[in-house]
Scaffold this motif. Structure first.
Motif, PDB file in Angstrom:
ATOM      1  N   ILE A  23      14.377   1.029  30.868  1.00 39.51           N
ATOM      2  CA  ILE A  23      14.681  -0.087  31.769  1.00 39.51           C
ATOM      3  C   ILE A  23      14.593   0.357  33.226  1.00 39.51           C
ATOM      4  CG2 ILE A  23      16.517  -1.638  32.583  1.00 39.51           C
ATOM      5  CD1 ILE A  23      17.355  -1.933  29.632  1.00 39.51           C
ATOM      6  N   VAL A  24      15.208   1.476  33.555  1.00 40.92           N
ATOM      7  CA  VAL A  24      15.195   1.973  34.939  1.00 40.92           C
ATOM      8  C   VAL A  24      13.767   2.288  35.384  1.00 40.92           C
ATOM      9  CG1 VAL A  24      15.914   3.893  36.425  1.00 40.92           C
ATOM     10  CG2 VAL A  24      17.568   2.806  34.896  1.00 40.92           C
ATOM     11  N   GLU A  42       9.915 -11.616  34.940  1.00 38.37           N
ATOM     12  CA  GLU A  42      10.578 -11.168  36.166  1.00 38.37           C
ATOM     13  C   GLU A  42       9.606 -11.070  37.329  1.00 38.37           C
ATOM     14  OE1 GLU A  42      13.839 -11.088  36.546  1.00 38.37           O
ATOM     15  OE2 GLU A  42      13.923 -11.732  34.457  1.00 38.37           O
ATOM     16  N   GLU A  45      11.780  -0.916  35.932  1.00 41.17           N
ATOM     17  CA  GLU A  45      12.198  -1.557  37.174  1.00 41.17           C
ATOM     18  C   GLU A  45      11.580  -0.872  38.386  1.00 41.17           C
ATOM     19  OE1 GLU A  45      16.463  -3.571  36.007  1.00 41.17           O
ATOM     20  OE2 GLU A  45      16.497  -1.546  36.854  1.00 41.17           O
ATOM     21  N   SER A  81      19.749   5.259  22.585  1.00 43.85           N
ATOM     22  CA  SER A  81      20.323   4.389  23.613  1.00 43.85           C
ATOM     23  C   SER A  81      20.052   4.907  25.026  1.00 43.85           C
ATOM     24  CB  SER A  81      21.817   4.197  23.382  1.00 43.85           C
ATOM     25  OG  SER A  81      22.486   5.442  23.394  1.00 43.85           O
ATOM     26  N   PRO A 134      16.783  -7.775  32.731  1.00 43.77           N
ATOM     27  CA  PRO A 134      18.121  -8.078  32.210  1.00 43.77           C
ATOM     28  C   PRO A 134      18.770  -6.832  31.624  1.00 43.77           C
ATOM     29  CG  PRO A 134      16.441  -9.497  31.205  1.00 43.77           C
ATOM     30  CD  PRO A 134      15.731  -8.495  32.052  1.00 43.77           C
ATOM     31  N   HIS A 135      20.055  -6.644  31.884  1.00 47.96           N
ATOM     32  CA  HIS A 135      20.760  -5.459  31.379  1.00 47.96           C
ATOM     33  C   HIS A 135      20.790  -5.433  29.856  1.00 47.96           C
ATOM     34  CE1 HIS A 135      23.915  -8.486  31.352  1.00 47.96           C
ATOM     35  NE2 HIS A 135      24.506  -7.761  30.419  1.00 47.96           N
ATOM     36  N   ASP A 136      20.648  -6.597  29.237  1.00 45.82           N
ATOM     37  CA  ASP A 136      20.674  -6.674  27.777  1.00 45.82           C
ATOM     38  C   ASP A 136      19.270  -6.820  27.179  1.00 45.82           C
ATOM     39  OD1 ASP A 136      20.250  -9.233  28.707  1.00 45.82           O
ATOM     40  OD2 ASP A 136      21.608 -10.176  27.265  1.00 45.82           O
ATOM     41  N   LEU A 151      17.927   2.964  28.173  1.00 42.36           N
ATOM     42  CA  LEU A 151      18.339   2.840  29.572  1.00 42.36           C
ATOM     43  C   LEU A 151      17.294   3.425  30.516  1.00 42.36           C
ATOM     44  CD1 LEU A 151      22.122   3.755  29.290  1.00 42.36           C
ATOM     45  CD2 LEU A 151      21.138   1.498  29.736  1.00 42.36           C
ATOM     46  N   VAL A 153      13.697  -6.506  38.456  1.00 42.69           N
ATOM     47  CA  VAL A 153      15.035  -6.265  37.934  1.00 42.69           C
ATOM     48  C   VAL A 153      15.069  -6.908  36.557  1.00 42.69           C
ATOM     49  CG1 VAL A 153      17.504  -6.679  38.223  1.00 42.69           C
ATOM     50  CG2 VAL A 153      16.071  -6.240  40.226  1.00 42.69           C
TER      51      VAL A 153
END
Length: 103
Positions: free
Chosen positions: A68-69, A100, A72, A61, A80-82, A65, A78
């Protein structure tokens, strides 16, 4: 950044129209996304585009994260958080990033 050394091997994402990108640009996008994800979890390099990234050694997990960071930052988007609740493949990650960039 983490990918400065990969810049020559992973060209910028090039969107050619509102509806998508050319096959060549999609290949460059896929290579770039793979390079970014592999900068966080190196074992992803061994996966195919439709393989589940969660099965890659080193994926957890926190890695999700960090991916994703890093995506980005590197792609200037940016996400989606999910994102990883929606997709678990490199193809899916690349589609989300392309969406995006296009918006």
């Amino acid at each position: 950044t983490v990918l400065d050394d990969l810049a020559s091997a992973a060209p910028e994402i090039v969107v050619t129209s509102e509806t998508g990108s050319s096959p060549r640009a999609r290949s460059a996008e896929s290579d770039r996304v793979r390079a970014v994800v592999a900068s966080v979890v190196p074992s992803v390099r061994q996966l195919g585009p439709a393989d589940d990234v969660r099965r890659a050694p080193g994926w957890d997990s926190l890695a999700a994260l960090r991916v994703i960071v890093t995506l980005e930052k590197e792609l200037g988007v940016v996400l989606p958080h999910d994102l990883f609740a929606r997709t678990y493949t490199l193809e899916g990650i690349e589609r989300a990033a392309r969406a995006e960039v296009s918006s």
